[in-house]
Design an enzyme around this catalytic site. Structure first.
Site, mmCIF file in Angstrom:
data_model
loop_
_atom_site.group_PDB
_atom_site.id
_atom_site.type_symbol
_atom_site.label_atom_id
_atom_site.label_comp_id
_atom_site.label_asym_id
_atom_site.label_seq_id
_atom_site.Cartn_x
_atom_site.Cartn_y
_atom_site.Cartn_z
ATOM 1 N N TYR A 1 11.937 38.694 -0.897
ATOM 2 C CA TYR A 1 10.640 38.076 -1.186
ATOM 3 C C TYR A 1 9.695 38.071 0.011
ATOM 4 O O TYR A 1 8.731 38.804 0.075
ATOM 5 C CB TYR A 1 10.846 36.628 -1.672
ATOM 6 C CG TYR A 1 11.655 36.524 -2.936
ATOM 7 C CD1 TYR A 1 11.078 36.781 -4.178
ATOM 8 C CD2 TYR A 1 12.997 36.166 -2.899
ATOM 9 C CE1 TYR A 1 11.821 36.689 -5.350
ATOM 10 C CE2 TYR A 1 13.750 36.074 -4.068
ATOM 11 C CZ TYR A 1 13.163 36.333 -5.288
ATOM 12 O OH TYR A 1 13.888 36.245 -6.439
ATOM 13 N N TYR B 1 13.094 45.745 -6.952
ATOM 14 C CA TYR B 1 13.341 44.335 -6.641
ATOM 15 C C TYR B 1 14.611 44.202 -5.795
ATOM 16 O O TYR B 1 15.643 44.785 -6.110
ATOM 17 C CB TYR B 1 13.502 43.528 -7.937
ATOM 18 C CG TYR B 1 13.994 42.113 -7.691
ATOM 19 C CD1 TYR B 1 13.107 41.110 -7.305
ATOM 20 C CD2 TYR B 1 15.346 41.788 -7.788
ATOM 21 C CE1 TYR B 1 13.560 39.824 -7.045
ATOM 22 C CE2 TYR B 1 15.806 40.504 -7.532
ATOM 23 C CZ TYR B 1 14.905 39.527 -7.154
ATOM 24 O OH TYR B 1 15.346 38.260 -6.881
ATOM 25 N N LYS C 1 11.417 26.586 -4.802
ATOM 26 C CA LYS C 1 11.891 26.143 -6.121
ATOM 27 C C LYS C 1 11.997 24.624 -6.206
ATOM 28 O O LYS C 1 11.849 24.041 -7.282
ATOM 29 C CB LYS C 1 13.249 26.767 -6.456
ATOM 30 C CG LYS C 1 13.289 28.293 -6.394
ATOM 31 C CD LYS C 1 12.262 28.944 -7.295
ATOM 32 C CE LYS C 1 12.354 30.451 -7.328
ATOM 33 N NZ LYS C 1 12.140 31.126 -6.050
#
EC number: 3.5.99.7
Length: 341
Positions: free
Chosen positions: A295, A269, A51
């Site tokens: 992830y 998720y 990010k």
């Protein structure tokens, strides 16, 4: 590169390093050569991660506009919100984080999940952390709009940073720069990467790499591994961001599709499956490299499966993109009991 014309505020150490994961390659039968590009150790800000690369192109806008608060959103164990908290501290801004209930964690473990890992780090960095009971969605959220409105009503000037930076107009630019680095590092290392494997959820990381590699006619080298379990939405959003980013950097290419392997995101998720846990352990035991259950564990699971299935040509150089995420591991401790020696 087409990204050079955009203002950038440095938050990383520079180009992220590439590691040779030779023990992992050997463990998987020496069929291919696995390398990792280490976005997980790209900065001194709160453990770094992908990010920050995106935020570098968003900060000039924040500084110029004289905003008072940074507002962002994610799940309870969002890496994005941790990075925004770190950025706010670095810029001397206030920070409001909306932490939604994106992951169905058993009631018995919820208390720990809401206190450790990323969310703990955000609290330490002084963010106003707001825990909200809304479920997973990669799009724009009501809770996010409400927080912005509340700050505006109180006379503040909040800057919205959407989930994963993805819906921001410049959200894809950071990973165009990533693609440029890969091309330069290929020259330095004297190798060409045949395929690039990357995790995909909100889409702007993959989109930036696609647009960036398209500058070199190599967009088909990218293989994304879905970790959203809402893969149609993820694909649509990724393509939209890739096309928007390509326009921004002046690349004449329209993305109509890309490779998104959807087999590893189950059961949903943020919840690892048995294969995810196995992949996390394999990578950690072979290389001392930590991946997370949300992830990178799923993209590592995908990479390992593709190697075992002989998806890559023999002797291929495969670049695994390690996007970060390890600070969430402590929130998943029940998945990792001690192994007997």
């Amino acid at each position: 590169s087409g990204v050079a014309k955009f203002a950038k505020y440095p938050l990383t150490f520079g180009p992220s390093p590439i590691s040779n994961l030779n023990r992992l390659s050997q463990h998987l039968g020496s069929k291919v050569n696995v390398y990792a590009k280490r976005e997980d150790c790209n900065s001194g800000l709160a453990f770094g991660g992908n990010k920050l690369r995106k935020l570098e192109y968003i900060v000039p806008d924040i500084v110029e506009g004289d905003y008072t608060h940074l507002v962002s959103i994610g799940g309870r164990q969002s890496n994005q919100t941790r990075m925004v908290a770190a950025l706010a501290a670095k810029l001397g801004k206030k920070c409001v984080l909306i932490q939604e209930d994106w992951v169905p964690i058993p009631e018995a473990e919820k208390d720990v999940y809401n206190r450790v890992g990323n969310i703990e780090l955000s609290r330490i960095m002084g963010a106003d952390v707001r825990v909200i009971e809304d479920g997973f969605d990669i799009g724009m959220r009501k809770s996010f709009a409400n927080a912005l409105q509340e700050l505006e009503d109180a006379g503040h000037k909040p800057y919205p940073i959407p989930a994963g930076c993805s819906e921001h107009k410049y959200g894809g630019l950071g990973f165009v720069g990533f693609a440029d680095e890969v091309i330069n590092q290929e020259v330095e290392l004297g190798i060409k990467f045949d395929k690039i494997v990357v995790c995909c959820v909100t889409g702007s990381t993959t989109a930036g790499i696609l647009a960036g590699m398209a500058q070199y006619g190599r967009q088909d080298d990218v293989i994304a591994i879905d970790a959203s379990f809402t893969s149609e939405k993820t694909k649509e959003q990724t393509l939209r961001i890739a096309n928007n980013t390509a326009k921004l950097i002046g690349v004449e290419h329209e993305f109509k599709d890309f490779t998104l392997d959807t087999r590893f995101a189950y059961p949903c998720y943020g919840v690892p499956n048995e294969g995810t846990i196995e992949a996390i352990r394999t990578c950690a035991e072979q290389e001392g490299v930590l991946t997370d259950p949300v992830y990178e564990g799923k993209s590592m699971q995908g990479l390992i499966a593709l190697i075992k299935e002989d998806y890559f040509k023999p002797g291929a150089n495969v670049l695994y993109v390690h996007l970060g995420g390890a600070p969430a591991l402590s929130a998943y401790s029940s998945f990792f009991p001690t192994k007997t020696a």
